[in-house]
Design a protein around this motif. Sequence first.
Motif, short mmCIF file in Angstrom:
data_model
loop_
_atom_site.label_atom_id
_atom_site.label_comp_id
_atom_site.label_asym_id
_atom_site.label_seq_id
_atom_site.Cartn_x
_atom_site.Cartn_y
_atom_site.Cartn_z
N LYS A 99 0.65 -1.17 -0.01
CA LYS A 99 0.14 0.12 -0.07
C LYS A 99 0.98 1.22 -0.15
O LYS A 99 0.44 2.27 -0.27
CB LYS A 99 -0.87 0.02 1.33
CG LYS A 99 -1.83 -1.26 1.24
CD LYS A 99 -2.82 -1.01 0.06
CE LYS A 99 -4.01 -2.20 0.05
NZ LYS A 99 -3.35 -3.38 -0.16
N ILE A 103 -6.87 4.61 1.13
CA ILE A 103 -5.45 4.10 1.64
C ILE A 103 -5.37 3.97 2.83
O ILE A 103 -4.54 3.17 3.81
CB ILE A 103 -4.56 4.57 0.71
CG1 ILE A 103 -4.84 4.13 -0.82
CG2 ILE A 103 -3.08 4.19 1.13
CD1 ILE A 103 -3.68 4.83 -1.79
N PRO A 153 0.76 2.77 -3.96
CA PRO A 153 -0.46 3.72 -4.11
C PRO A 153 -0.46 4.79 -3.22
O PRO A 153 -1.15 5.85 -3.68
CB PRO A 153 -1.37 2.47 -3.98
CG PRO A 153 -0.82 1.41 -4.11
CD PRO A 153 0.49 1.59 -3.62
N GLU A 160 -9.54 8.48 -2.44
CA GLU A 160 -8.62 7.25 -2.72
C GLU A 160 -7.57 7.19 -1.70
O GLU A 160 -7.24 6.18 -0.74
CB GLU A 160 -7.71 7.40 -3.91
CG GLU A 160 -6.61 6.15 -4.52
CD GLU A 160 -6.09 6.45 -5.50
OE1 GLU A 160 -5.03 5.48 -5.92
OE2 GLU A 160 -6.15 7.41 -6.20
N VAL A 182 1.75 7.49 -4.82
CA VAL A 182 0.98 7.77 -6.02
C VAL A 182 0.04 8.84 -5.63
O VAL A 182 -0.12 10.02 -6.31
CB VAL A 182 0.48 6.69 -6.91
CG1 VAL A 182 -0.23 7.27 -8.22
CG2 VAL A 182 1.73 5.95 -7.36
N ALA A 183 -0.75 8.49 -4.87
CA ALA A 183 -2.00 9.48 -4.48
C ALA A 183 -1.54 10.66 -4.12
O ALA A 183 -2.07 11.92 -4.19
CB ALA A 183 -3.03 8.68 -3.57
#
Length: 443
Positions: free
Chosen positions: A343, A381, A346, A377, A349-350
Amino acid sequence: MSSEVLVARPHYDSRAVAQGVPVKDPHVELDVPLPASGLATAGYRSAKYSPAEWFSNYHAIIQQAGTDSHEADSIQRDSKALYQDTEAHILHSQAQTTRLLGERLQEIYYWKSELQHHIQHLLTHTETLLALKKRLEKALDATETTYAIATDNITCRTRRLGPDLVRDTVDEELEKEVDLIRSVQALLKRTLAQVVSQIKMNRAAKQMLELDWSDKHQAYKFDDQGGRYTNLSTDTQEHPSAAMQDQVCNITSWTKFTQDNLSKALQEEQASNSLRLLVERVLQDTTHDLRVQCSSVDRAFSQRCAEVIQAKTQLEIQLAQVLQQIGAQERNIVAVKQAIYNKEAPLRVAQSRLYLRSLRPNMELCRDDPQFSLEGELKQIDATLASLHQQLSRATGSLYHLEESRMTLEKDINCKAHSLFIEREKCMTHRKRYPTVSTLSGY
């Protein structure tokens, strides 16, 4: 006796001699003329007595001889009658004494046989008691073995570990066994003391009977020898003082003395027989009680071992399950950590997208759908990571508890294994040396 011839002496007058008058013999008359012998025979006489004296003399001799012969004949008749009577009386008395000696020999032989009979009985009873004494001693020695086994079992069981150090049925049965052995030992010691005392009394009674038997044996020998004496025996002697001896008892006290000895011997025989039955019953009962209690202890040991084995088996099954769960949990923790790690990209990235979008100028910095989507998002996460961290914490705690359970199970399994080793290898193996029934009975 009138064997001498009495001759009449001439009369002698002492008064006439004293007056000087010549004394003449008035009874002597000279009827025969003196021979003419001249002067050579003057003053001598050829005869001293007269014919009357001669006749009187031999008539007196004949009369005296007749009187003596008559008296001798009377004495001879009286003597013959006397010695015939005394001979018959003595022979009758001797035959009566011989008969009484024979009867006395029969009486002595009867009592001597009774004494011998009871001496043999006492000897048999004493030998039986001696054999029982050895059996009691062996049985008492055998109880020392049982006592050592029981106390060793108790001592070994004190070395059980932790929760297995419990007061169970085995402990109770072992304590009962120890108490039983002590009571049996006390009973055997008391019985042994009774046997020893009875043996002494038997020997004392037997000694009295033997002394009495010996006296009667000698008396029988003497009376038998005396009864064989006859008037023709050459080995008899004179013993003038033999009839002056003091007798120590009469026939009543003599008989009572032997009867008392026999009564005492019979009493000891009955006591010995009763004691023999008592010893047999004591040995039988104590052997039975010890073997029954031994069986109870063995059953308690077997039951306890079965319980320990069952508990150990269940613990081992549970340990296997715990080990399996530990492995699964460890893999689960790895997977959760990997998920958390997965995780991170991501999330970056977010966050990077939101950061770049936060650099938009002026009116471009608007909350559009992508912005809402990125914010959603990111929240998702973060929530996922929070859930994963929480799950990781729970999994780690669960693994910790599983490890504790594993150590506890392994420790308890080792404890059970140690208890089984004590029960089976130490106690039950030692109890295989428990004395047999014959050994406990003293054989």
